[in-house]
Design a protein around this motif. Structure first.
Motif, PDB file in Angstrom:
ATOM      1  N   ASP A   1       0.813  -1.221   0.000  1.00  0.00           N
ATOM      2  CA  ASP A   1       0.000   0.000   0.000  1.00  0.00           C
ATOM      3  C   ASP A   1       0.846   1.271   0.000  1.00  0.00           C
TER       4      ASP A   1
ATOM      5  N   TRP B   1      -1.699  -6.458   1.909  1.00  0.00           N
ATOM      6  CA  TRP B   1      -3.044  -6.707   2.442  1.00  0.00           C
ATOM      7  C   TRP B   1      -3.511  -8.095   2.007  1.00  0.00           C
TER       8      TRP B   1
ATOM      9  N   PRO C   1      -8.208  -2.276  -0.028  1.00  0.00           N
ATOM     10  CA  PRO C   1      -7.353  -1.137   0.318  1.00  0.00           C
ATOM     11  C   PRO C   1      -7.803   0.102  -0.464  1.00  0.00           C
TER      12      PRO C   1
END
Length: 384
Positions: free
Chosen positions: A213, A223, A258
């Motif tokens: 991210d 993630w 995300p």
């Protein structure tokens, strides 16, 4: 000298006819047979006469004419009628019924599960904040991926997620002993530990390699991906052991993607670019609901996002879970404004409202209860 005749005059006599001696048993049978014949004749006669009388309009004879109830029965009937007339009207107000059936609860912080002593203290704090509370929400898998209990899932141990010191059954029984209904909260996809142990559990970029991210230099993290079979199986294993430990409900939170940048969408590819990507989220929680079996599984999301239509997992038509938890975060007063928008989209799906404690617990709880109506089954204060 006359000779006396020896022939005697003929005398006629009348002898009585000899009667037969009657046996007592024969007499009884005879009398009984007589009454039987009389009874049959009477029944047959009444059966024939009754329809003739009714057809001819003759008044029907009953054992007791209408309106001539015995004195005791008439008095009792009059008393019942009088009581019925004087009884107060029963309240049928829907909000009152809803408020009585509304469950109250409290959510612990992850710090409460450090050991048995901190858990006991935290549960007492919860009882003081919500004296009549039933639901005690306990975070067992938290954002980041850590498990706050001793797990038997091998992948959880190998990826470094097994951080807790308490047994699941120990946690559940401690809550029940203090009058709580234990609810397990699991953070599903905001998991940075699982993809570190198995890259296939996270998002992969089209050129090969893992997606983060942010850059590594800026603390970028992987993630867990709902598209990954590794992730789905891992979460099924955790759900199964939580279900077997005696928890009454399971709440799944962080069922989200995300916050991808446009460049991220390009790097990762079609799976995250697809407008119907939300089906991966609903499919995940529906699968976990099947794993949980008879234990109700709820999905938790942001109330503000649900009202705005940006909560992708909030898709009531495709969800087969027991209900939806709407998190108001620290603004309990927001419930009054956005709850109607949420309920317009939920159909008949049960709702629970949660809000962080930002003031006096009693006031926060009353604010939530005031906003709740028939569509809300519980209100829970959360401790962050």
């Amino acid at each position: 000298m006359k000779l006396q005749s020896k022939r005697q005059p003929k005398v006629h006599t009348y002898s009585k006819k000899r009667r037969r001696k009657v046996q007592p048993a024969r007499a009884i049978l005879s009398v009984g047979f007589t009454f039987l014949v009389a009874g049959v004749i009477g029944v047959v006669g009444y059966s024939i006469a009754k329809p003739i009388l009714e057809y001819s309009g003759a008044p029907r004879v009953t054992e007791q004419a209408e309106g001539t109830l015995p004195a005791a029965t008439a008095a009792a009937t009059a008393e019942i009628s009088t009581e019925a007339e004087t009884l107060p009207a029963v309240a049928t107000s829907t909000p009152a019924v809803a408020e009585e059936s509304l469950s109250e609860g409290y959510q612990l912080s992850a710090a409460a599960l450090e050991n048995s002593s901190t858990l006991s203290t935290a549960m007492q704090t919860a009882r003081n904040a919500v004296p009549t509370g039933k639901l005690l929400v306990i975070p067992l898998k938290i954002a980041g991926g850590e498990l706050c209990y001793q797990t038997d899932v091998a992948l959880a141990k190998s990826c470094g997620a097994a951080k807790g010191s308490l047994q699941l059954s120990e946690i559940a029984e401690a809550a029940k002993a203090q009058g709580w209904t234990p609810v397990a909260q699991l953070s599903l996809l905001r998991d940075n530990l699982l993809p570190d142990a198995d890259a296939e559990a996270g998002y992969m970029v089209t050129s090969g390699g893992r997606w983060l991210d942010n850059t590594k230099e800026n603390g970028g993290k992987a993630w867990a991906s709902p598209f990954s079979d590794v992730t789905v199986q891992y979460l099924k294993d955790i759900t199964a052991e939580v279900t077997a430990a005696g928890f009454s409900q399971i709440w799944c939170t962080d069922v989200v993607f995300p916050d991808f940048r446009n460049s991220d969408l390009t790097y990762i590819g079609e799976s995250v670019q697809n407008p119907e990507r939300k089906t991966a989220l609903t499919s995940l929680v529906n699968t976990l609901a099947q794993t949980a079996g008879s234990v109700p599984l709820w999905v938790e999301t942001s109330a503000a996002d649900a009202a705005a239509g940006t909560a992708e997992v909030f898709d009531p038509e495709n969800l087969t879970v027991s209900g939806v938890v709407m998190d108001l975060q620290a603004d309990a007063g927001q419930a009054q404004a956005i709850l109607p928008q949420i309920q317009a989209k939920t159909a008949e799906m049960p709702l629970c409202l949660t809000a962080e404690i930002s003031g006096a617990p009693a006031e926060e709880l009353q604010t939530l209860k005031s906003a709740a109506d028939n569509g809300v089954s519980a209100v829970v204060l959360t401790e962050k």
